[in-house]
Write a protein that holds these residues in place. Structure first.
Motif, PDB file in Angstrom:
ATOM      1  N   GLY A 199       0.816  -1.216   0.000  1.00 10.82           N
ATOM      2  CA  GLY A 199       0.000   0.000   0.000  1.00 10.82           C
ATOM      3  C   GLY A 199       0.847   1.262   0.000  1.00 10.82           C
ATOM      4  O   GLY A 199       0.556   2.223  -0.723  1.00 10.82           O
ATOM      5  N   MET A 200       1.900   1.266   0.793  1.00 10.13           N
ATOM      6  CA  MET A 200       2.806   2.422   0.810  1.00 10.13           C
ATOM      7  C   MET A 200       3.485   2.608  -0.547  1.00 10.13           C
ATOM      8  O   MET A 200       3.601   3.732  -1.040  1.00 10.13           O
ATOM      9  N   MET A 231       2.410   1.736  -3.500  1.00 14.67           N
ATOM     10  CA  MET A 231       1.443   2.266  -4.466  1.00 14.67           C
ATOM     11  C   MET A 231       1.164   3.743  -4.193  1.00 14.67           C
ATOM     12  O   MET A 231       1.077   4.546  -5.129  1.00 14.67           O
ATOM     13  N   SER A 232       1.051   4.107  -2.942  1.00 11.78           N
ATOM     14  CA  SER A 232       0.756   5.489  -2.583  1.00 11.78           C
ATOM     15  C   SER A 232       1.912   6.422  -2.944  1.00 11.78           C
ATOM     16  O   SER A 232       1.703   7.498  -3.509  1.00 11.78           O
ATOM     17  N   ILE A 233       3.118   6.029  -2.623  1.00  6.86           N
ATOM     18  CA  ILE A 233       4.296   6.852  -2.905  1.00  6.86           C
ATOM     19  C   ILE A 233       4.482   7.054  -4.401  1.00  6.86           C
ATOM     20  O   ILE A 233       4.820   8.143  -4.859  1.00  6.86           O
ATOM     21  N   HIS A 238       2.121   6.616  -6.753  1.00  5.61           N
ATOM     22  CA  HIS A 238       0.863   6.978  -7.418  1.00  5.61           C
ATOM     23  C   HIS A 238       0.516   6.005  -8.547  1.00  5.61           C
ATOM     24  O   HIS A 238      -0.024   6.395  -9.576  1.00  5.61           O
ATOM     25  N   TYR A 287      -1.404   2.251  -8.926  1.00  4.56           N
ATOM     26  CA  TYR A 287      -2.251   1.336  -8.150  1.00  4.56           C
ATOM     27  C   TYR A 287      -2.495   0.030  -8.890  1.00  4.56           C
ATOM     28  O   TYR A 287      -3.541  -0.598  -8.727  1.00  4.56           O
ATOM     29  N   SER A 324      -3.453  -3.075  -6.669  1.00  3.12           N
ATOM     30  CA  SER A 324      -4.586  -2.947  -5.745  1.00  3.12           C
ATOM     31  C   SER A 324      -5.252  -4.283  -5.446  1.00  3.12           C
ATOM     32  O   SER A 324      -5.623  -4.552  -4.299  1.00  3.12           O
ATOM     33  N   HIS A 358      -2.973  -6.193  -3.135  1.00  2.00           N
ATOM     34  CA  HIS A 358      -3.041  -5.524  -1.830  1.00  2.00           C
ATOM     35  C   HIS A 358      -4.308  -5.953  -1.074  1.00  2.00           C
ATOM     36  O   HIS A 358      -4.244  -6.322   0.108  1.00  2.00           O
TER      37      HIS A 358
END
Length: 125
Positions: free
Chosen positions: A20-21, A23-25, A27, A29, A32, A35
């Protein structure tokens, strides 16, 4: 059996958080679905099963409790590895995902049987 599942669930929790981190860092996904499966089938499901097996040791030590443990813990990594490869364009890996999914499903069916035959009976002490 319960404590082992709780420990394995904690590993899946860590993997899910890292994914998750990532993908977030970045941008992006693309992972998903991986995850979500790691967190639900790994962290949440195995963690809850571990608590149940810890509270009702006869369930965790039953043959179907052990079958659940092994099918789930073989099937989930197989399915997640296949899903990772599929995300990267390797469509030939779909049977691997299906095989892992079938193993997890059979494991959950074993868990269901274990719960209904070992919990709420005189054996759950």
């Amino acid at each position: 059996m319960g404590i082992q599942l709780i420990k394995i669930a904690a590993v899946y929790f860590f993997i899910g958080i890292l994914l998750g981190m990532y993908m977030s860092i970045n941008h992006t996904y693309n992972y998903s679905s991986i995850h979500a499966h790691v967190n639900l089938l790994g962290w949440a499901s195995l963690g809850l099963a571990g608590v149940i097996y810890h509270l009702f040791p006869a369930a965790g030590e039953s043959i179907f409790g052990k079958v659940h443990f092994w099918l789930h813990n073989i099937g989930l990594p197989l399915m997640m590895t296949g899903l990772f490869l599929l995300v990267h364009g390797y469509e030939a890996v779909e049977p691997v995902i299906a095989a892992g999914g079938i193993l997890v499903t059979l494991g959950v069916l074993s868990f269901l049987y274990t719960v209904f035959t070992n919990i709420g009976t005189r054996h759950d002490k």
